[in-house]
Design an enzyme around this catalytic site. Structure first.
Site, PDB file in Angstrom:
ATOM      1  N   GLY A  84      11.427 -47.857  -7.385  1.00 52.04           N
ATOM      2  CA  GLY A  84      11.819 -48.975  -6.004  1.00 52.04           C
ATOM      3  C   GLY A  84      12.336 -49.576  -6.584  1.00 52.04           C
ATOM      4  O   GLY A  84      13.529 -50.112  -5.417  1.00 52.04           O
ATOM      5  N   GLU A 139      15.791 -47.529  -4.782  1.00 50.85           N
ATOM      6  CA  GLU A 139      16.009 -48.446  -3.700  1.00 50.85           C
ATOM      7  C   GLU A 139      16.469 -49.719  -3.139  1.00 50.85           C
ATOM      8  O   GLU A 139      17.058 -49.750  -2.353  1.00 50.85           O
ATOM      9  CB  GLU A 139      14.557 -47.501  -3.362  1.00 50.85           C
ATOM     10  CG  GLU A 139      14.324 -45.982  -3.163  1.00 50.85           C
ATOM     11  CD  GLU A 139      12.860 -45.590  -3.467  1.00 50.85           C
ATOM     12  OE1 GLU A 139      12.707 -44.389  -2.504  1.00 50.85           O
ATOM     13  OE2 GLU A 139      11.919 -46.165  -4.109  1.00 50.85           O
TER      14      GLU A 139
END
Length: 259
Positions: free
Chosen positions: A110, A113
């Site tokens: 994450g 991302e």
């Protein structure tokens, strides 16, 4: 300066700085962190004095990933009903003002991302990027299988997502994921300096540039060029265009008024 438990914001001239602040958890992303980032973006978007934002972490981790303890007991219906990720993680993507990710240390899962959802990534030479979700029995869920191949191509995206290996800053720059690599002790200064340059231009025009570049990933070349041409034509209705071109002809520095 404005601070919460896990997100700190500061104003540096015309630049809004957002810092992830969970050092005890390597800046792992849970709802408190992501909601804090979203709230900071909301504030800076509403502030006409802010022209660009920088998102960063600390020297050890930009964000080591999503908080596994937070989501390990999710079932399908819970993830679906709370609209996990879509509800708050996507706020970066919808920001109209440019956002620079300043990455030192780990940007994994994450964290990688979230960095890719920004408009560009500046990396410290200590940065490590990766999508190791496969090691946990899941796939990347916040853009890793979609933004990563758009940035680095299919082969390298498959390599990272299927092996779970990490990519250093030099490789990330060669692959096209990272805009600049700088010494770790200069990272924040370089990001703030670039953000200040951006914030010094006409805000309507920087937003038009961002919108037009992003359009390239959502349309064919012909449609993208048509969009660009129409936005280019529209800049001639902007006061700052008159000022910018007049200043060039008159050999002086322009004074943009963001209108």
């Amino acid at each position: 300066m404005n601070a919460t438990n896990v997100v700190i914001t500061e104003v540096h001239g015309k630049v809004g700085l957002i810092r992830i602040n969970r050092p005890e958890a390597m800046n792992a992303l849970n709802n408190d962190v992501v909601d804090g980032i979203s709230a900071a973006i909301d504030r800076f978007e509403a502030d006409d004095n802010i022209g660009c934002m920088v998102l960063t972490g600390n020297e050890k981790a930009f964000a080591a990933g999503a908080d596994i303890g937070f989501m390990k007991d999710f079932d399908y219906m819970h993830a679906y009903k709370i609209d996990f990720i879509t509800r708050n993680w996507e706020r970066l993507r919808t920001s109209r003002k440019p956002v620079i990710a300043a990455v030192a240390g780990f940007a994994l899962g994450g964290g990688c991302e979230i960095a890719m959802a920004c408009d560009m990534i500046f990396a410290a030479d200590s940065a490590k990027f990766g999508q190791p979700e496969i090691k946990l029995g899941i796939i990347p869920g916040a853009g890793g299988t979609q933004r990563l191949p758009r940035a680095v191509g299919k082969a390298k995206a498959m390599d990272l997502c299927l092996t779970g290996r990490m990519m250093d800053a030099a490789e990330a720059e060669r692959a096209g994921l990272v805009a600049r690599v700088v010494p770790a002790d200069q990272l924040l200064d370089e990001a703030l300096k670039a953000a200040s340059v951006i914030a010094g231009y006409s805000m309507p025009v920087t937003m038009m540039v961002k919108e037009s570049v992003n359009r390239a990933f959502e349309s064919s070349l012909t449609e993208g060029l048509l969009f660009e041409r129409r936005v280019f034509h529209a800049t001639f209705a902007v006061e700052d265009q008159k000022e910018g071109m007049a200043a060039f002809v008159e050999k002086r520095k322009p004074t943009f008024k963001n209108r």
